[in-house]
Design a protein around this motif. Structure first.
Motif, PDB file in Angstrom:
ATOM      1  N   GLY A  55     -30.574  19.745 -12.944  1.00 45.36           N
ATOM      2  CA  GLY A  55     -29.996  20.552 -13.830  1.00 45.36           C
ATOM      3  C   GLY A  55     -28.772  21.470 -13.249  1.00 45.36           C
ATOM      4  O   GLY A  55     -28.014  20.976 -12.276  1.00 45.36           O
ATOM      5  N   TRP A  56     -28.670  22.340 -13.870  1.00 42.74           N
ATOM      6  CA  TRP A  56     -27.368  23.222 -13.601  1.00 42.74           C
ATOM      7  C   TRP A  56     -27.932  24.654 -13.697  1.00 42.74           C
ATOM      8  O   TRP A  56     -28.872  25.207 -14.452  1.00 42.74           O
ATOM      9  CB  TRP A  56     -26.132  23.388 -14.633  1.00 42.74           C
ATOM     10  N   VAL A  57     -27.498  25.486 -12.490  1.00 45.68           N
ATOM     11  CA  VAL A  57     -27.878  27.007 -12.586  1.00 45.68           C
ATOM     12  C   VAL A  57     -26.507  27.536 -11.776  1.00 45.68           C
ATOM     13  O   VAL A  57     -25.724  26.872 -11.139  1.00 45.68           O
ATOM     14  CB  VAL A  57     -28.994  27.406 -11.640  1.00 45.68           C
ATOM     15  N   ASP A  58     -26.281  28.711 -12.223  1.00 42.49           N
ATOM     16  CA  ASP A  58     -25.145  29.273 -11.546  1.00 42.49           C
ATOM     17  C   ASP A  58     -25.247  29.824 -10.161  1.00 42.49           C
ATOM     18  O   ASP A  58     -25.919  30.788  -9.823  1.00 42.49           O
ATOM     19  CB  ASP A  58     -24.492  30.672 -12.381  1.00 42.49           C
ATOM     20  N   LEU A  59     -25.018  28.779  -9.243  1.00 46.61           N
ATOM     21  CA  LEU A  59     -25.234  28.991  -7.781  1.00 46.61           C
ATOM     22  C   LEU A  59     -24.557  30.320  -7.139  1.00 46.61           C
ATOM     23  O   LEU A  59     -24.772  30.801  -6.120  1.00 46.61           O
ATOM     24  CB  LEU A  59     -24.911  27.859  -6.948  1.00 46.61           C
ATOM     25  N   ARG A  60     -23.400  30.559  -7.925  1.00 43.18           N
ATOM     26  CA  ARG A  60     -22.789  31.897  -7.683  1.00 43.18           C
ATOM     27  C   ARG A  60     -23.379  33.045  -7.987  1.00 43.18           C
ATOM     28  O   ARG A  60     -22.788  34.257  -7.601  1.00 43.18           O
ATOM     29  CB  ARG A  60     -21.411  31.904  -8.040  1.00 43.18           C
TER      30      ARG A  60
END
Length: 275
Positions: A78-83
């Motif tokens: 998936g995607w998550v905002d790692l920042r």
């Protein structure tokens, strides 16, 4: 068991999928599990890993829902905002999602060549290992230098290079890509996907012989324990069909031992993604 380590689903939206240009018009439509299931039945594929194609958490939830409804989807990247400042909390919300195996960011689309090395991104990556999440590295060859520094910072994090780092096969560029891929492969926590290759060649006139030098390089560098087959369906349809994509890899590895072929076609994906 054959596992396709890299494919996508989407409900086509011209704004969200603006990256699908006129040359790729054939994939400007919905691609859902019912479509892929038929393709897999015709090609003897047992399961897959669904990878994000849109950078928001709604995409992660969409893929997890499809995975819950379809047994052949064995895992989700998936995607998550790692920042994000609250990245710990965001990761926490996925704790009970067994099919969520890891994350990816479309780094190839970032104008900052050193995106992977920015402190806020590194902080996010540092949190993945303790939850046994993987990270898919999606880059172009000009970003390989940063990727090499990046993977060295996390020797225990499971990384995989998507699409053999998208070498410019169409233009015949090889040497710089090859040098850096060999260096990255020295990091034993880094795997590589034999995927997305035909779309880096000329869509209409590619041949396996043009692609084999690139495949040879990653086979020699990563070995048969750290390479995994991926189709990049439905993106691959702009340059061929599923059978051609699968055959490109199966024909290439046909001289290897049965055990080595099984590793590349499924075992390594099961091991890497903990399927």
């Amino acid at each position: 068991m054959i596992i396709d380590s890299h494919q996508h689903f989407w409900q086509y939206n011209s704004e969200k999928h603006a990256w699908i240009d006129d040359e790729m018009a054939v994939i400007r439509k919905d691609f859902m599990p019912s479509d892929l299931k038929q393709v897999y039945q015709g090609n003897g594929i047992d399961g897959c890993v669904a990878v994000e194609a849109d950078q928001n958490t709604a995409e992660t939830d969409f893929l997890l829902k499809l995975a819950a409804e379809n047994d052949f989807i064995k895992g989700v990247v998936g995607w998550v905002d790692l920042r994000a400042n609250d990245i710990e909390n965001q990761l926490e919300t996925y704790n009970n999602k067994e099919k969520l195996k890891g994350f990816r960011h479309v780094v190839q689309g970032e104008p900052d060549h050193n995106f992977l090395l920015r402190p806020n991104f590194l902080r996010g990556i540092s949190l993945l290992e303790k939850q046994n999440y993987t990270y898919d590295i999606l880059i172009f060859p000009h970003q390989l230098g940063a990727a090499l520094e990046f993977v060295k910072k996390f020797p225990n994090q499971k990384f995989v290079i998507d699409h053999i780092a998208k070498p410019y096969i169409k233009d015949g560029f090889y040497d710089g890509w090859a040098t850096l891929m060999k260096e990255i492969a020295k990091q034993e926590n880094v795997y590589c996907k034999l995927s997305g290759m035909i779309t880096e060649a000329n869509y209409k006139s590619w041949t396996p012989i043009q692609i084999h030098p690139y495949m040879n390089l990653v086979l020699g560098a990563f070995g048969t324990d750290r390479l995994m087959y991926g189709s990049d369906w439905p993106v691959c349809l702009v340059a061929g069909n599923y059978s051609k994509v699968k055959e490109l890899t199966t024909n290439f590895i046909s001289k290897l031992s049965t055990h080595e072929q099984q590793n590349i076609m499924g075992v390594n994906a099961v091991k890497f993604y903990n399927l």
